[in-house]
Design a protein around this motif. Structure first.
Motif, PDB file in Angstrom:
ATOM      1  N   GLN A   1       0.834  -1.204   0.000  1.00  0.00           N
ATOM      2  CA  GLN A   1       0.000   0.000   0.000  1.00  0.00           C
ATOM      3  C   GLN A   1       0.871   1.257   0.000  1.00  0.00           C
ATOM      4  O   GLN A   1       0.560   2.244  -0.672  1.00  0.00           O
TER       5      GLN A   1
ATOM      6  N   GLU B   1       2.117   2.081  -3.439  1.00  0.00           N
ATOM      7  CA  GLU B   1       1.084   2.645  -4.311  1.00  0.00           C
ATOM      8  C   GLU B   1       0.913   4.141  -4.095  1.00  0.00           C
ATOM      9  O   GLU B   1       0.486   4.860  -4.999  1.00  0.00           O
ATOM     10  N   HIS B   2       1.256   4.639  -2.907  1.00  0.00           N
ATOM     11  CA  HIS B   2       1.122   6.065  -2.599  1.00  0.00           C
ATOM     12  C   HIS B   2       2.272   6.901  -3.160  1.00  0.00           C
ATOM     13  O   HIS B   2       2.151   8.125  -3.264  1.00  0.00           O
TER      14      HIS B   2
ATOM     15  N   GLN C   1       5.247   8.432  -5.709  1.00  0.00           N
ATOM     16  CA  GLN C   1       5.313   8.912  -7.082  1.00  0.00           C
ATOM     17  C   GLN C   1       6.518   8.311  -7.799  1.00  0.00           C
ATOM     18  O   GLN C   1       7.396   7.695  -7.185  1.00  0.00           O
TER      19      GLN C   1
ATOM     20  N   ALA D   1      -4.338   4.219   5.754  1.00  0.00           N
ATOM     21  CA  ALA D   1      -4.519   5.194   4.676  1.00  0.00           C
ATOM     22  C   ALA D   1      -4.291   6.616   5.164  1.00  0.00           C
ATOM     23  O   ALA D   1      -3.523   7.388   4.554  1.00  0.00           O
TER      24      ALA D   1
ATOM     25  N   LEU E   1      -0.539   7.101   6.287  1.00  0.00           N
ATOM     26  CA  LEU E   1       0.375   7.263   5.155  1.00  0.00           C
ATOM     27  C   LEU E   1       0.225   8.627   4.508  1.00  0.00           C
ATOM     28  O   LEU E   1       1.213   9.257   4.116  1.00  0.00           O
ATOM     29  N   GLN E   2      -0.998   9.084   4.377  1.00  0.00           N
ATOM     30  CA  GLN E   2      -1.230  10.395   3.771  1.00  0.00           C
ATOM     31  C   GLN E   2      -0.546  11.488   4.588  1.00  0.00           C
ATOM     32  O   GLN E   2       0.115  12.378   4.048  1.00  0.00           O
TER      33      GLN E   2
ATOM     34  N   ILE F   1       3.445  11.004   4.222  1.00  0.00           N
ATOM     35  CA  ILE F   1       4.007  11.381   2.925  1.00  0.00           C
ATOM     36  C   ILE F   1       3.894  12.877   2.672  1.00  0.00           C
ATOM     37  O   ILE F   1       4.755  13.478   2.016  1.00  0.00           O
ATOM     38  N   SER F   2       2.885  13.514   3.229  1.00  0.00           N
ATOM     39  CA  SER F   2       2.674  14.950   2.977  1.00  0.00           C
ATOM     40  C   SER F   2       3.628  15.839   3.773  1.00  0.00           C
ATOM     41  O   SER F   2       3.708  17.045   3.527  1.00  0.00           O
TER      42      SER F   2
END
Length: 845
Positions: A639, A642-643, A645, A787, A790-791, A794-795
């Motif tokens: 997962q 997939e997040h 780039q 979810a 991770l958001q 990563i941000s």
């Protein structure tokens, strides 16, 4: 400012008057015949010491600190020559002053008052030649330090600790004729000239070279003395003499200004820049201070300091891995060198070019390294690291530094690349070199043998005959700069392609011909593909046990094996039996093969269809990964990938983390994976990410480690915080030692010897430790938080730690299977027969 190289200070009426007005006891200026050899006389402006003496003259070296000045003094009964050896000074008399640079000087009459002031940032060195010999022949008129009217310094100002000074030693037992010494920006050469020999040799010198007479005299054609003991002139002035010659023997000191003089470590710093080095990883120590100073003053070099040598070596290795450039590491002596061995061993195994420069204690008392330890923190590091380096040497002669640097850099990158090590004693680091006299290294350029057209034809014929061909790419392709050519080869051949662990990022996951990564912890689908092949072309992969399995006889058992490796030893090892072995760099082979594939258009669609079926049937989802109360790392890694780039950089530890990544990470185009694959070093990821960050131009780096690796790396959180590095750390908190515990569970009755400490004592609280360094922590403890977690992770625009709570006693699946015989012998199963074992009929089909 005068244009003459040697100016003369003549005694004036002002000098005579000033001297007559000074009251001093003649006993204070009479010679006491004190032996000044092996003594440094401390002065308020610096220091001075004797380097040569005979019955006629004494030669001294003076060091003046920046802005410091001598007293305004004279020598009533002796003549003095001053020659600047390094820096710039202003020499003053009672009526004027002259600025003098290196290679320039003064000839001062008896009784002429003079004063010297240093105007160089690093101070100045001046040579003083006095005749007759009497150090106490000194009268001070004025003095900044309150010494007016006082005599020469007494024994309380003498120091026998010569190591604290820039001390030039000459053996006084005999005149060192033809001996050449370098000091500062000049060289000093002692010569003895006989009447029969003549002085023609002096006329071969440069016109600006300076000659001082230490014994005897030079006469003109009429027998008149034109240059006597203690005089100093230039070669140009000497040539103006008609019929110059010597009567018997004359001793000469030649001072030559050399613009090519440079400090050893300054040369090293410039050498690195000239060879494309941009960043040097350093750990300060007592024995590398010269190196640190030269690197710090090098405007075109940046340096990066880590908390310890082990981390610094891994950072340098990761920097080289990501950049393809030479990694450079500077450490000190003793344990500083041994601490760096883990990273250097990793570079040796994984073929990464690194140059290590270590400081070392002085070698003057043990040049052969026979004593186990003599100096403080000294250790014979070279004999320790020789087995894991391509070249390791201690430099004892400064004039060989260019040779050893050129040889080391060449070997680090030549053929199969790897680490090299140069050990530099501190007394060599500070020496001044003449670049014109440095020895050079002339490498034997390997003649690139052309690959026989017969070999290419044989490969092509085997491919035509093959029904199930496979292409395997390893990191040797990237090391050879063959990534683009490899992609072209895949498209030209049109056959299923696999990658090794280190070569994983050669090919994006969504490439239609990418069928995964084989190995003992690899993709089950990839193992089926390679084990069912009838033709295997391996390029740039070592085909080590983690890839081919321990049951080496069964590896790709039906395949014709064409193996391309730059290291002949890899082709000749007992675990492989290549049908065609090609010892060449990957890029050269690929380009040659592409040229030989003109018109090649075989159809392998049936085989590709079978591989697609295998890929579908044995995808990551087929392994029955499930989140339980906490988080399954395989599903999390999947997962997480997939997040991300394209073009992201991921650095990760060995051990269980590497297994999670190799099994579940879905690579996108341009992404890079950096890992300690050969040694699987725990604690590699954080320092590795730090090294990568020095190449990535402030780009975020993702770092994956297990709890143990995090604990080993915690000092480097200070480095991340200090340099404000954008490193985002995913740490997987579990019972730890997952790989070892799994073996203990399966084969040793769940006796977790040495692996249960984390269960018994617990792990340190990551958040509490991270707070000390001002690094925020995100916790993901259960699946429904993945979810959002991770958001948030990563941000982040800065360094951050995300702690993942892994399911208790996480299984490592799939993995290589074993059978244990009654006699206790372990038998490895074939690569395709992985645990959890498939039903036998499924396996057979």
């Amino acid at each position: 400012m005068s244009s003459a190289i040697i100016e003369r200070f003549l005694i004036t009426e002002k000098d005579k008057k000033a001297l007559s007005q000074i009251v001093f006891d003649s006993k204070d200026t009479s010679d006491d015949f004190f032996d000044y050899s092996k003594v440094v006389v401390k002065k308020p402006w610096g220091y001075e010491y004797l380097i040569f003496e005979n019955e006629s003259v004494a030669v001294w070296i003076l060091y003046l600190k920046e802005g410091a000045l001598t007293s305004m003094h004279c020598h009533p009964n002796k003549k003095t020559s001053l020659v600047v050896l390094q820096g710039n000074v202003v020499c003053s008399t009672l009526i004027g002053q002259f600025e003098r640079a290196a290679g320039e000087g003064l000839l001062i009459d008896k009784g002429a008052f003079h004063q010297t002031r240093s105007i160089s940032e690093l101070g100045a060195f001046v040579m003083e030649i006095e005749t007759p010999v009497n150090k106490r022949d000194l009268v001070r008129l004025k003095d900044k330090y309150g010494r007016e009217g006082k005599g020469y310094e007494k024994s309380d100002k003498h120091s026998v600790n010569l190591q604290n000074y820039n001390y030039l030693e000459l053996h006084a037992t005999e005149t060192p004729y033809n001996l050449k010494k370098q000091f500062g920006q000049c060289s000093l050469t002692f010569k003895k000239i006989s009447r029969s020999q003549g002085i023609d040799e002096l006329f071969t010198l440069n016109k600006e070279d300076v000659i001082s007479v230490l014994r005897g005299q030079i006469l003109n054609q009429n027998g008149q003395t034109v240059i006597e003991v203690g005089d100093t002139i230039t070669v140009e002035e000497l040539k103006k003499t008609v019929g110059p010659h010597v009567a018997n023997f004359t001793e000469i000191l030649v001072t030559k200004k050399i613009d090519t003089l440079i400090k050893t470590t300054d040369y090293i710093s410039r050498f690195l820049v000239e060879h494309g080095v941009k960043t040097v990883f350093i750990v300060p120590g007592n024995a590398n201070v010269h190196l640190l100073d030269s690197i710090g003053r090098g405007e075109e070099l940046s340096f990066f300091c880590l908390q310890g040598e082990c981390s610094a070596s891994m950072a340098a290795e990761a920097y080289s891995s990501i950049s393809g450039e030479l990694g450079v590491l500077v450490v000190s002596s003793g344990s500083s060198g041994t601490n760096a061995i883990s990273g250097i061993a990793r570079a040796w195994v994984d073929s990464t070019p690194i140059l290590v420069i270590s400081g070392q204690d002085r070698i003057e008392f043990d040049p052969e390294n026979q004593v186990r330890q003599l100096g403080n923190k000294s250790l014979n590091i070279i004999d320790i690291v020789k087995p894991i380096t391509k070249y390791a040497v201690q430099v004892t002669d400064p004039n060989t530094i260019r040779y050893h640097l050129e040889k080391a850099v060449f070997l680090a990158k030549a053929d199969r690349s790897g680490p090299v090590w140069i050990d530099l004693p501190i007394d060599v680091q500070g020496r001044i070199l003449d670049e014109k006299e440095l020895q050079t290294y002339e490498p034997k350029q390997p003649s690139i043998e052309t690959i026989s057209p017969d070999i290419i034809s044989a490969i092509r014929e085997l491919m035509v005959q093959a029904k199930r061909p496979v292409l395997l790419g390893g990191n040797g392709i990237r090391l050879a700069g063959g990534e683009t050519a490899f992609l072209e080869l895949i498209n030209r051949l049109g056959i299923p392609t696999l990658t090794s662990r280190r070569g994983a990022d050669l090919l994006a996951e969504d490439h239609p011909l990418n069928f995964g990564r084989p190995g003992v912890y690899g993709h089950r689908k990839a193992n089926f593909v390679i084990q069912n092949s009838d033709f295997l072309l391996s390029i740039g992969s070592r085909l080590s046990i983690p890839l081919i399995g321990r049951n080496t006889e069964s590896f790709a058992r039906e395949a014709k094996k064409i193996i391309v490796d730059i290291d002949r030893h890899e082709l000749e090892k007992l675990t492989l039996k290549p049908d065609i072995a090609i010892c060449h760099s990957a890029d050269h082979f690929i380009k040659t093969l592409l040229e030989g594939l003109s018109g090649f258009n075989e159809d392998y669609s049936n085989w590709i269809g079978q591989c697609q079926d295998l890929s579908s049937k044995f995808s990551i989802m087929s392994e029955d990964y499930q989140h339980k109360t906490q988080i399954n790392p395989y599903l999390f890694i999947h997962q997480f990938s997939e997040h991300l780039q394209e073009d992201e950089i991921i650095v990760y530890d060995g051990g269980s983390i590497m297994n999670y990544v190799m099994q579940a990470f879905q690579l996108k185009r341009g992404q890079r994976l950096i890992c300690s694959t050969g040694l699987e070093l725990p604690g590699f990821a954080v320092p590795g990410a730090i090294g990568v960050s020095q190449w990535s131009n402030n780009k975020s780096i993702y770092c994956l480690c297990e709890g143990q690796g995090m604990q080993l790396s915690m000092p480097e959180l200070q480095t991340i915080a200090t340099y404000q590095l954008p490193i985002k750390i995913l740490t997987f908190r579990s019972q730890g030692n997952a790989t070892i515990r799994k073996i203990q569970k399966d084969f040793f009755g769940s006796r977790y010897v040495g692996t249960d400490n984390e269960i018994l004592f617990g792990c340190p609280a990551t958040e509490e430790i991270a707070n000390v360094f001002g690094i925020p922590v995100i916790e993901i403890k259960n699946p429904d938080k993945i979810a959002d977690g991770l958001q948030e992770f990563i941000s982040q625009k800065r360094s951050v730690i995300c702690e993942i709570q892994v399911d208790s006693d996480q299984e490592l699946n799939p993995r290589m299977g074993f059978t244990i015989k009654d006699d206790g012998k372990w038998l490895a199963k074939p690569l395709e027969d992985m645990y959890p074992f498939l039903e036998r009929d499924v396996l057979q089909n």
